[in-house]
Write a protein that holds these residues in place. Structure first.
Motif, short mmCIF file in Angstrom:
data_model
loop_
_atom_site.label_atom_id
_atom_site.label_comp_id
_atom_site.label_asym_id
_atom_site.label_seq_id
_atom_site.Cartn_x
_atom_site.Cartn_y
_atom_site.Cartn_z
N PHE A 198 10.55 -0.01 -2.27
CA PHE A 198 9.72 -0.76 -1.54
C PHE A 198 10.24 -1.23 0.03
O PHE A 198 9.55 -0.85 0.99
N GLU A 201 9.79 1.87 2.26
CA GLU A 201 8.30 1.88 2.90
C GLU A 201 8.19 0.72 3.94
O GLU A 201 7.67 0.93 4.95
N TYR A 202 8.50 -0.32 3.48
CA TYR A 202 8.18 -1.72 4.19
C TYR A 202 8.61 -1.66 5.62
O TYR A 202 7.94 -1.92 6.63
N ARG A 205 7.08 0.55 7.83
CA ARG A 205 5.82 0.17 8.56
C ARG A 205 5.67 -1.24 9.08
O ARG A 205 4.99 -1.38 10.03
N VAL A 206 6.56 -1.95 8.97
CA VAL A 206 6.82 -3.19 9.70
C VAL A 206 7.17 -2.64 11.03
O VAL A 206 6.88 -3.34 12.23
N ASP A 208 6.38 0.13 12.44
CA ASP A 208 5.08 0.52 13.12
C ASP A 208 4.15 -0.70 13.71
O ASP A 208 3.66 -0.60 14.83
N ALA A 209 4.03 -1.41 12.80
CA ALA A 209 2.99 -2.50 13.38
C ALA A 209 3.71 -3.54 14.36
O ALA A 209 2.90 -3.85 15.05
N LEU A 278 6.70 -9.88 13.00
CA LEU A 278 7.01 -8.71 12.55
C LEU A 278 8.43 -8.21 13.06
O LEU A 278 9.07 -7.56 12.29
N LYS A 348 12.09 -12.30 -0.33
CA LYS A 348 10.58 -12.08 -0.69
C LYS A 348 10.07 -13.55 -0.60
O LYS A 348 8.80 -13.71 0.26
#
Lengths: 388, 513
Positions: A198, A201-202, A205-206, A208-209, A278, A348
């Motif tokens: 997790f 990948e997270y 992506r964070v 990128d965002a 972010l 989390k």
């Protein structure tokens, strides 16, 4: 206090905030203010002045402390960066001759506002770091932390010199190579295996965002700047025009002055609620990855110690030594695993709460601004239509 | 945006190629023509799904003509009529088979003969004073262009003129190509500019844009180019027919009515006429610098200055608006990119409610990106293009002022020449050369006539310019008012949509548990 992190137990035993900050030529001086009922401190309330390098020193001391291997170390605040803003102010000064006095004053005001915004942000980020430390059940007891808070002299933590920076660089290279190896080891524990996949990948992506949100917000700011210029020219047109339409120009100029302020606020709020969120979770997810890495490392060490013990038993040589070594590794691994599990669960919880808070606030602000814009536009249209 | 830049019409490389691929055969795609609703105040045409070349969902904004007191075509409308069955394909919504141009049943006879300048003046005066009550409404729409020819394609623009009176509604559809429009402008400019009429400038040529379309590249930028050009042609034509004098010009009438036009060859940049234009422009520039006019009329002085200021500010505004268009397009692209990224983030988020909310955020941002795109479109077609048009119009206005200066200069020169001749003549009185004396006296008589004419010309152009400027200013005020309101309305719509989207998202965000 920063909007990014919620859920910090504001607990009377230790409260930390940055009560003041001063921007000097190339450094920022933060006034760290502490209120505490803990017996460790000489007084109940006190303040010291700290600079960015001292925050980094504190952060690094946590990272290097083996005792804290099983915790997510709160990410270090980014260095205050006024370079871009300063450059813009300088360019403005150089271009003073080529614009009217009104335009110059306007642009200067905006750049100053931008500078102030960046300043506020860096204060917030340094404060969040301290608050996270103060909220952590173990880290808050750290001696270096107390010294940081209380010692009213300069900590003399000069920034790393060239050699140390080189060492850091190599350390990071080794760590990432190692990290790959460690990550390859499949974990028996489902929880950690899932977390590993997790987080990897997270984190990407964070990242990128975060980058894409920055770009989006920059375009928004540029558009707001354009509207500013349009408003100025419309004003000039309105004052010069001798016909009926001058009223239109002046009214619309006035309108655009107001709407572009709103547009600039929209961009600023998106920056605060979205981009900063972010960015922060980019750093936090990295810190969580680092924790997993340390646990992975401990696991590998443990497994190696097991193998060494088996070998020692087989040869019946240095068994005691191997046994102690294996026990140490085992304890270390188990200690990290236990606290890591809780840390990741807390991560989390914090993450979900922070996103919720910020997304709600983002939507509310977007609505507020859109409604504000709408009202201005409709009122202006009403006046202009009544006129034709 | 670089592809959108219009290169100056002079000295285009590869111009010869352009000429060669002119001839076309056969039809490629059909266009659908628009029907304008009978209300004279801002009708909203249905959007047309033209095949092949069109941008997605552009709103066609036509600047409608308000009630025009001229009854110029009162007689004409009775002569031109369409048979009802033929109307059907034009009126239908949606793609229809190739539309054949409809020829009017009777050709209109030109009202004005091209006689001497005097006759011309007289008829112009008559027309302007003609102010009867029969309301006349003309609406022009240049509809989506169609490609003609398979290899050597040329874009034909269908143009419709709808003339309406209280009694009937008549439409004519003709097809014209870009060079036809340029040819019309060139004729009007050569006929009217030098006597003080502000002839609306034609849209600029663009070899780059046009080549892409010819080559068949049907991507977004070539579609945008075609739409930009179509819109520009429409505005150009509307401005031209709004001008009471130009509307009566036989070439204009022929352009509006006849099914076939002779090819306008002299509009090509490297043709003989093109080169002559270049030379003339250069000569004009030089002359302007050398003429020093004693301005006796303060009005002209003042107006000249006003137009200079207006020119400066409009150019500045135009540049800023173009920046805005650019940044808004960029914002749209970046928002779309962020939307995708947010969707990915939502996918990898393992908390279900948060994951869902992030996906919703991604959807909102995607819708917002479309909003920005639409707004950029409005920024451009409403605001930016209007400013561009007016920058060019003001150049025409300044040109007309310059012509007045030239007329004055010519008159002065003739006067000086007359004086010199008189001096020479008086000398000849004592020289006892009867032949030479007679010749000199004849020349003097001729020059006296010319001086008188020069003075009359100067007075006439001054008078014309006053009227023209007054009309121009009225139009300008109207145009800007209309556009500003439309533009603000587009902004209102954007904000209303934004509110809708965020209002839908807020409960989703709150639902994160």
């Amino acid at each position: 206090v920063s909007s990014v992190n919620v859920d910090l137990q504001t607990d009377a035993t230790l409260q930390v905030d940055i009560s003041d900050a001063l921007s000097e030529r190339d450094k920022v001086k933060f006034t760290v203010h502490t209120k505490s009922t803990l017996p460790n401190f000489k007084q109940n309330e006190f303040s010291v002045v700290r600079q960015h390098e001292e925050f980094i020193w504190l952060h690094d001391s946590f990272v290097e402390n083996e005792e804290y291997a099983g915790y997510i170390i709160p990410p270090a605040p980014p260095r205050p960066d006024f370079d871009a803003s300063r450059e813009k102010l300088q360019k403005l000064g150089e271009g003073e001759g080529s614009m009217t006095k009104e335009e110059f004053t306007k642009m200067k005001q905006e750049l100053e506002a931008e500078y102030l915004a960046i300043f506020k942000k860096t204060v917030a980020m340094h404060e969040v770091f301290l608050c996270r430390v103060a909220a952590h059940p173990v880290l808050r007891k750290d001696l270096n932390f107390h010294v940081f808070l209380e010692y009213n002299q300069d900590l003399s933590v000069r920034g790393k010199n060239k050699r140390e920076k080189m060492e850091d660089f190599f350390k990071n290279v080794v760590k990432s190579a190692d990290g790959v190896l460690v990550a390859g080891v499949k974990d028996v524990d489902d929880f950690f295996e899932h977390e590993k996949t997790f987080l990897l990948e997270y984190h990407n992506r964070v990242k990128d965002a975060s980058a894409k949100s920055d770009r989006m917000i920059r375009s928004h700011k540029s558009a707001a700047d354009d509207i500013n210029r349009i408003a100025s020219t419309l004003y000039t047109l309105g004052t010069q025009d001798s016909t009926d339409v001058c009223k239109f120009f002046l009214k619309v100029s006035e309108l655009f002055e107001k709407t572009r302020k709103i547009e600039a606020r929209v961009a600023a709020d998106e920056d605060l609620k979205l981009a900063d969120l972010l960015k922060y979770y980019l750093r936090e997810s990295q810190a969580a990855k680092d924790l997993l890495y340390r646990r992975g490392r401990a696991l590998v060490d443990y497994e190696n110690a097991n193998k060494a013990l088996d070998r020692a038993r087989a040869k019946n040589k240095d068994v005691l030594q191997a046994e102690t070594s294996q026990q140490v590794c085992c304890q270390k691994f188990e200690k990290i695993s236990e606290s890591a599990k809780q840390e990741l669960i807390d991560f989390k919880t914090r993450r979900v709460a922070a996103f919720r808070k910020n997304l709600v606030e983002l939507a509310e602000l977007e609505l507020k601004h859109a409604k504000g814009n709408l009202q201005l536009l409709q009122s202006c249209l009403g006046v202009l239509k009544g006129d034709t | 945006m670089a592809a959108e830049m219009e290169p100056p019409p002079l000295g285009d490389a590869g111009q010869t190629d352009f000429r060669e691929i002119e001839d076309g055969e056969g039809f490629f795609v059909s266009t659908v023509t628009t029907l304008e609703s009978p209300e004279p105040s801002s009708p909203d045409p249905p959007s047309m799904p033209a095949e092949g070349i069109s941008t997605n969902g552009p709103k066609q904004e036509d600047i409608s003509l308000d009630d025009d007191p001229e009854d110029l075509f009162a007689e004409a409308t009775e002569e031109v009529s369409l048979d009802s069955p033929e109307r059907e394909p034009i009126l239908s919504d949606g793609p229809s088979p190739a539309i054949t141009p409809v020829t009017p049943t009777a050709m209109l006879t030109p009202r004005m003969g091209l006689g001497t300048a005097e006759m011309f003046e007289r008829s112009l005066d008559e027309i302007e004073e003609d102010d009867s009550g029969d309301t006349f409404d003309m609406h022009i729409a240049v509809s989506d262009p169609e490609k003609v020819g398979t290899f050597n394609t040329v874009l034909m623009y269908s143009y419709i003129k709808t003339s309406m009176t209280i009694f009937s509604k008549n439409e004519t559809t003709v097809r014209r190509r870009f060079s036809d429009f340029l040819g019309l402008h060139s004729k009007l400019a050569s006929r009217y500019l030098h006597i003080g009429y502000i002839v609306p400038p034609a849209p600029e040529k663009s070899i780059v844009g046009m080549t892409k379309v010819k080559v068949g590249k049907e991507d977004l930028s070539s579609a945008e180019f075609v739409e930009k050009r179509r819109s520009a042609l429409e505005r150009y034509l509307m401005r031209t027919v709004k001008h009471p004098i130009l509307l009566k010009d036989p070439d204009v009438m022929m352009f509006l009515e006849s099914s076939e036009l002779p090819r306008a060859v002299s509009t090509q940049a490297l043709s003989g006429a093109g080169i002559l234009r270049m030379v003339n422009k250069a000569a004009d520039a030089v002359n302007k610098m050398t003429i020093k006019m004693n301005e006796s009329d303060a009005w002209f002085e003042e107006k000249h200055q006003q137009f200079e200021n207006l020119d400066l500010q409009l150019r500045k505004l135009h540049a800023s608006v173009e920046c805005l268009v650019c940044h808004r397009k960029e914002l749209s692209v970046n928002t779309a990119s962020f939307a995708k990224s947010a969707a990915m983030l939502g996918n990898s988020e393992d908390h279900t409610a948060l994951s869902r909310a992030l996906s919703q955020l991604a959807e909102v941002e995607e819708k917002i990106d479309q909003l920005h795109q639409d707004q950029a479109y409005a920024d451009f077609y409403l605001f930016s293009e209007l400013l561009g048009d007016y920058v060019r119009l003001i150049t025409a206005v300044k040109g007309v002022f310059d012509h007045r200066m030239k007329t004055w200069s010519k008159w002065q020169d003739t006067q000086l020449l007359l004086q010199k001749k008189r001096e020479a003549e008086s000398k000849l009185q004592f020289a006892n050369k009867p032949d030479k004396l007679q010749q000199a006296q004849d020349e003097i008589k001729e020059l006296e006539g010319k001086v008188q004419q020069g003075e009359k010309d100067f007075e006439l152009i001054s008078k014309t310019i006053r009227k023209e400027v007054s009309r121009f200013e009225k139009e300008r005020v109207k145009d800007f008012k209309v556009v500003i309101i439309k533009y603000l309305e587009s902004l209102v719509q954007t904000q209303q949509q934004l509110i809708k989207y965020w209002e839908a998202f807020l409960p989703e965000a709150k639902a994160i548990a």
